[in-house]
Design a protein around this motif. Structure first.
Motif, PDB file in Angstrom:
ATOM      1  N   TYR A   1       4.908  15.000  17.754  1.00  0.00           N
ATOM      2  CA  TYR A   1       5.609  14.640  16.548  1.00  0.00           C
ATOM      3  C   TYR A   1       5.031  13.347  16.003  1.00  0.00           C
ATOM      4  O   TYR A   1       4.722  12.430  16.758  1.00  0.00           O
ATOM      5  N   PHE A   2       4.907  13.260  14.693  1.00  0.00           N
ATOM      6  CA  PHE A   2       4.359  12.068  14.037  1.00  0.00           C
ATOM      7  C   PHE A   2       5.318  11.596  12.953  1.00  0.00           C
ATOM      8  O   PHE A   2       5.752  12.385  12.114  1.00  0.00           O
ATOM      9  N   PHE A   3       5.669  10.327  12.996  1.00  0.00           N
ATOM     10  CA  PHE A   3       6.514   9.714  11.980  1.00  0.00           C
ATOM     11  C   PHE A   3       5.766   8.529  11.383  1.00  0.00           C
ATOM     12  O   PHE A   3       5.251   7.680  12.114  1.00  0.00           O
ATOM     13  N   TRP A   4       5.707   8.469  10.074  1.00  0.00           N
ATOM     14  CA  TRP A   4       4.966   7.418   9.368  1.00  0.00           C
ATOM     15  C   TRP A   4       5.851   6.824   8.287  1.00  0.00           C
ATOM     16  O   TRP A   4       6.308   7.527   7.382  1.00  0.00           O
ATOM     17  N   ASP A   5       6.136   5.535   8.381  1.00  0.00           N
ATOM     18  CA  ASP A   5       6.912   4.830   7.359  1.00  0.00           C
ATOM     19  C   ASP A   5       6.204   3.515   7.059  1.00  0.00           C
ATOM     20  O   ASP A   5       6.614   2.448   7.511  1.00  0.00           O
ATOM     21  N   VAL A   6       5.098   3.621   6.334  1.00  0.00           N
ATOM     22  CA  VAL A   6       4.286   2.455   5.983  1.00  0.00           C
ATOM     23  C   VAL A   6       3.931   2.548   4.507  1.00  0.00           C
ATOM     24  O   VAL A   6       3.453   3.583   4.047  1.00  0.00           O
ATOM     25  N   LYS A   7       4.177   1.485   3.799  1.00  0.00           N
ATOM     26  CA  LYS A   7       3.773   1.395   2.390  1.00  0.00           C
ATOM     27  C   LYS A   7       2.769   0.246   2.281  1.00  0.00           C
ATOM     28  O   LYS A   7       3.120  -0.916   2.493  1.00  0.00           O
ATOM     29  N   PHE A   8       1.520   0.579   1.994  1.00  0.00           N
ATOM     30  CA  PHE A   8       0.506  -0.455   1.805  1.00  0.00           C
ATOM     31  C   PHE A   8       0.649  -1.036   0.397  1.00  0.00           C
ATOM     32  O   PHE A   8       0.846  -0.279  -0.564  1.00  0.00           O
ATOM     33  N   PRO A   9       0.515  -2.346   0.240  1.00  0.00           N
ATOM     34  CA  PRO A   9       0.615  -2.960  -1.081  1.00  0.00           C
ATOM     35  C   PRO A   9      -0.546  -2.590  -2.005  1.00  0.00           C
ATOM     36  O   PRO A   9      -0.412  -2.670  -3.225  1.00  0.00           O
ATOM     37  N   THR A  10      -1.677  -2.178  -1.427  1.00  0.00           N
ATOM     38  CA  THR A  10      -2.838  -1.801  -2.235  1.00  0.00           C
ATOM     39  C   THR A  10      -3.294  -0.405  -1.839  1.00  0.00           C
ATOM     40  O   THR A  10      -3.036   0.055  -0.732  1.00  0.00           O
ATOM     41  N   ALA A  11      -3.957   0.272  -2.751  1.00  0.00           N
ATOM     42  CA  ALA A  11      -4.446   1.623  -2.482  1.00  0.00           C
ATOM     43  C   ALA A  11      -5.721   1.620  -1.654  1.00  0.00           C
ATOM     44  O   ALA A  11      -6.076   2.635  -1.055  1.00  0.00           O
ATOM     45  N   GLN A  12      -6.410   0.489  -1.632  1.00  0.00           N
ATOM     46  CA  GLN A  12      -7.665   0.400  -0.882  1.00  0.00           C
ATOM     47  C   GLN A  12      -7.782  -0.949  -0.200  1.00  0.00           C
ATOM     48  O   GLN A  12      -7.237  -1.946  -0.657  1.00  0.00           O
ATOM     49  N   ILE A  13      -8.532  -0.936   0.902  1.00  0.00           N
ATOM     50  CA  ILE A  13      -8.979  -2.159   1.560  1.00  0.00           C
ATOM     51  C   ILE A  13     -10.490  -2.108   1.459  1.00  0.00           C
ATOM     52  O   ILE A  13     -11.133  -1.311   2.138  1.00  0.00           O
ATOM     53  N   GLY A  14     -11.043  -2.885   0.567  1.00  0.00           N
ATOM     54  CA  GLY A  14     -12.459  -2.751   0.257  1.00  0.00           C
ATOM     55  C   GLY A  14     -12.680  -1.393  -0.375  1.00  0.00           C
ATOM     56  O   GLY A  14     -12.055  -1.059  -1.376  1.00  0.00           O
ATOM     57  N   ASN A  15     -13.534  -0.576   0.230  1.00  0.00           N
ATOM     58  CA  ASN A  15     -13.779   0.788  -0.244  1.00  0.00           C
ATOM     59  C   ASN A  15     -13.007   1.842   0.555  1.00  0.00           C
ATOM     60  O   ASN A  15     -13.216   3.032   0.371  1.00  0.00           O
ATOM     61  N   PHE A  16     -12.128   1.400   1.448  1.00  0.00           N
ATOM     62  CA  PHE A  16     -11.409   2.309   2.344  1.00  0.00           C
ATOM     63  C   PHE A  16     -10.029   2.620   1.761  1.00  0.00           C
ATOM     64  O   PHE A  16      -9.229   1.724   1.515  1.00  0.00           O
ATOM     65  N   ASP A  17      -9.750   3.911   1.534  1.00  0.00           N
ATOM     66  CA  ASP A  17      -8.441   4.328   1.025  1.00  0.00           C
ATOM     67  C   ASP A  17      -7.381   4.148   2.101  1.00  0.00           C
ATOM     68  O   ASP A  17      -7.513   4.674   3.218  1.00  0.00           O
ATOM     69  N   THR A  18      -6.300   3.430   1.767  1.00  0.00           N
ATOM     70  CA  THR A  18      -5.249   3.191   2.753  1.00  0.00           C
ATOM     71  C   THR A  18      -4.505   4.473   3.126  1.00  0.00           C
ATOM     72  O   THR A  18      -3.894   4.538   4.187  1.00  0.00           O
ATOM     73  N   GLU A  19      -4.591   5.514   2.303  1.00  0.00           N
ATOM     74  CA  GLU A  19      -3.996   6.809   2.648  1.00  0.00           C
ATOM     75  C   GLU A  19      -4.608   7.394   3.917  1.00  0.00           C
ATOM     76  O   GLU A  19      -3.980   8.198   4.610  1.00  0.00           O
ATOM     77  N   LEU A  20      -5.829   6.992   4.228  1.00  0.00           N
ATOM     78  CA  LEU A  20      -6.533   7.547   5.388  1.00  0.00           C
ATOM     79  C   LEU A  20      -5.962   7.048   6.711  1.00  0.00           C
ATOM     80  O   LEU A  20      -6.193   7.666   7.754  1.00  0.00           O
ATOM     81  N   PHE A  21      -5.216   5.942   6.693  1.00  0.00           N
ATOM     82  CA  PHE A  21      -4.591   5.461   7.925  1.00  0.00           C
ATOM     83  C   PHE A  21      -3.639   6.519   8.468  1.00  0.00           C
ATOM     84  O   PHE A  21      -3.703   6.884   9.640  1.00  0.00           O
ATOM     85  N   SER A  22      -2.744   7.010   7.624  1.00  0.00           N
ATOM     86  CA  SER A  22      -1.774   8.011   8.104  1.00  0.00           C
ATOM     87  C   SER A  22      -2.473   9.294   8.516  1.00  0.00           C
ATOM     88  O   SER A  22      -2.073   9.941   9.489  1.00  0.00           O
TER      89      SER A  22
END
Length: 82
Positions: A1-22
């Motif tokens: 089971y996976f639960f994710w409750d994270v809201k990043f303040p920015t859509a990217q860190i450098g060229n890395f999409d923060t959506e890819l963390f989840s």
């Protein structure tokens, strides 16, 4: 089971999409066959949030795999006792 409750303040860190963390942690969870809950309690810097998540998960996995030599014949579990 996976639960994710994270809201990043920015859509990217450098060229890395923060959506890819989840996506990374969802894949890790399902492929490792583990249960993983990740919840951001506080954070304002996307880089530091991402870094803290990786460090926290790594520490959790390390603790889960640690063998306590005082009870090496016992599987560490609360199942059936809660």
């Amino acid at each position: 089971y996976f639960f994710w409750d994270v809201k990043f303040p920015t859509a990217q860190i450098g060229n890395f999409d923060t959506e890819l963390f989840s996506e990374f942690f969802r894949s890790l969870t399902f492929n490792a066959g583990i249960t993983l809950h990740i919840k951001l309690i506080h954070g304002i810097n996307s880089h530091h949030i991402g870094e803290a998540i990786f460090k926290g998960v790594a520490q959790s996995i390390k603790n889960a795999l640690f063998i306590d030599t005082r009870s090496s014949n016992i599987i560490p579990s609360t199942k059936g006792s809660l």
